[in-house]
Design an enzyme around this catalytic site. Sequence first.
Site, PDB file in Angstrom:
ATOM      1  N   CYS A 208       0.832  -1.184   0.000  1.00 39.34           N
ATOM      2  CA  CYS A 208       0.000   0.000   0.000  1.00 39.34           C
ATOM      3  C   CYS A 208       0.874   1.244   0.000  1.00 39.34           C
ATOM      4  O   CYS A 208       2.094   1.178  -0.052  1.00 39.34           O
ATOM      5  CB  CYS A 208      -0.901   0.000   1.239  1.00 39.34           C
TER       6      CYS A 208
ATOM      7  N   ASP B 224      -3.041  -9.362   7.942  1.00 35.36           N
ATOM      8  CA  ASP B 224      -1.772  -9.381   8.665  1.00 35.36           C
ATOM      9  C   ASP B 224      -1.529  -8.074   9.400  1.00 35.36           C
ATOM     10  O   ASP B 224      -0.844  -8.050  10.424  1.00 35.36           O
ATOM     11  CB  ASP B 224      -0.610  -9.679   7.703  1.00 35.36           C
TER      12      ASP B 224
END
Length: 644
Positions: free
Chosen positions: A2, A103
């Site tokens: 990201c 995660d």
Amino acid sequence: MCGICGVIAFGDSAEPVDEPTLRAMADTLRHRGPDDDGYLVAPDRRVGFGFRRLSIVDLATGDQPMSNEDDSVWLIFNGEIYNHAAHRPALESRGHRFKSRSDAEVILHLYEEFGPECVHHLRGMFAFALWDSHRRRVLLARDRIGVKPLYFAALAGTLLFGSEIKALFRHPALQPRLAEDALSLYLTFATTPAPHTLFAGVEKLPPGHRLLIDVETGQRTLQRYWQPLPDAAELLVRREPEEYVERLEALVRESIGLRMMSDVPYGAFLSGGVDSSLNVALMAELADRPVSTFSVAIAGDAASDELAFARTVAERYGTQHHEIVIGEQDFLDYLPDLVWHQDEPLADPVCVPLHALSEAAHRAGTKVIQVGEGSDELFAGYASYAFFADFHRRVWRPYRLLPEVVRRGVAGSVGPFMRLDRADVLLRAADGGELFWGGAIPFLPTHKRRLLLGADDDAGRRAVAALYADVDAAVPGGSQLDHMIGIELRQRLPELLLMRVDKVSMGSSLEARVPYLDHKLVEFALAIPADVKYRRGISKWVLKRVAERVGLDRRLVYRPKRGFCGSASNMLTRRLLDRAEQDILDSSFARERFDLRFVRAMFAEQRTGRADHNFRVWTLWNLVAWHACWLERGRSRPEPAPVV
């Protein structure tokens, strides 16, 4: 994978954080996260987070910013934590409640248990920001090796941070300006070493570091939590060479398997060399579906073309194989976008074929790719490592025993009649410098004295001395090969090789994973004796034996190494050389700082074959293109269209 960004406001005079500014910052990172976005502004407007998501794991519920159970701790995170599932049972047994399979959420709960020490429990690549509203602090952290970048700028009453520098410049308090003191470092290393950048006031968080910011006072505490050190337990044991091979095979297999964690299609870049071929062989063994592979070559350059080797591996392991051929026009077309995506110049022409591979993977619907970076540095895969280690033992060390007056006399009398790079070796030997500066050094001090109109501040020499001091303190009594590997892991690998992989692949919305740089594998590799890495005249012997055991053809494993697409030595065609010369000589930035007589002489020598200046030309060409993009056109430059 990201893009993250944020603003921290401290002090009574600080401008409160607002969401429109965060959105503007995050919009520059759209290529890093085209799937979704998210924002957080704290109730008192002291902290704000922006987030762009590339959905890889937990596609349905992994949105960020993400909070703990009572919303007292908030997180934005770029990367992957490969051992997140292993932590969940223990965390749940201690009362932590998970909202997702992501995660990222594991980081939140590990922080609740361990505070800033949570980084020691993470196995993966990461750059994250965490806001602890009870303790009134923000934690920024970058992974151990430096796979994921993180930048920050400390201004009056405000701290900005982001995955890329361009996000910081969307805040009205920061404008792009050249960091004059970093220019010499760039010319030495082909990149700017952390914590420097080429932008004044902007810093890189170094690999293996975390930064704590007190939101009330603005006080910053920088802490190093990891450095490249050999596994202490391994140093107590001397194994037989084949025992190192067996242990390494287990770690490589585990690391590649961990990096296949994905809810979206994955693949690998396949050059046909031993690193990428071993990667593909083990991926194919562990995968539940065919692996997609991508290979590239330069049109008309048979000497660097490895497509046939890659094709053989792809056919053997039944991959969905894609081949791309690029030409000189691809270099010209990509350079403007390259310097925009890089933020600051990374003088490596490999970025162009890497971009072609990334675009091909994106078009094929692949979101995750595995790459082979780090293997040559860890296992002594470069021929230059063997040369420098041997030269240091046979020539450098005995020569340094001569009286200083003799060494200075030789440098002064013979040096002026030698090539500049060789004259620099004599000068370093005379002055007590180091022989090996790194695997990518375009301009040595002798070059810079001819190139720069102003006096060189000798920043490169001081930076190299600091690197050696750090390695000496970490590995006292290490061999010359140990020192070279230590230097590379601290500088060229994170700040040039891994930075280019991140910026170029993410420019195509592609997540790149680096299995040879799992930190457990790195610590073991650093404990392998030098004579096992370079054995019987074979570089990277220990990893090549792993490749043999896995079943790769010996002819592929032991064939002579080629640089990826030939590296800098073959990429500048006559047409590209002409264009580079024109762009450099026309640049007002170059005219103000460089002696153009030396620049013209470089091009003349390159054309006649008297010297190989390819790397130096590419270094200067990138620099003037970067300066034109960021400091001459500035914000008026149209940004590339978002990836769709």
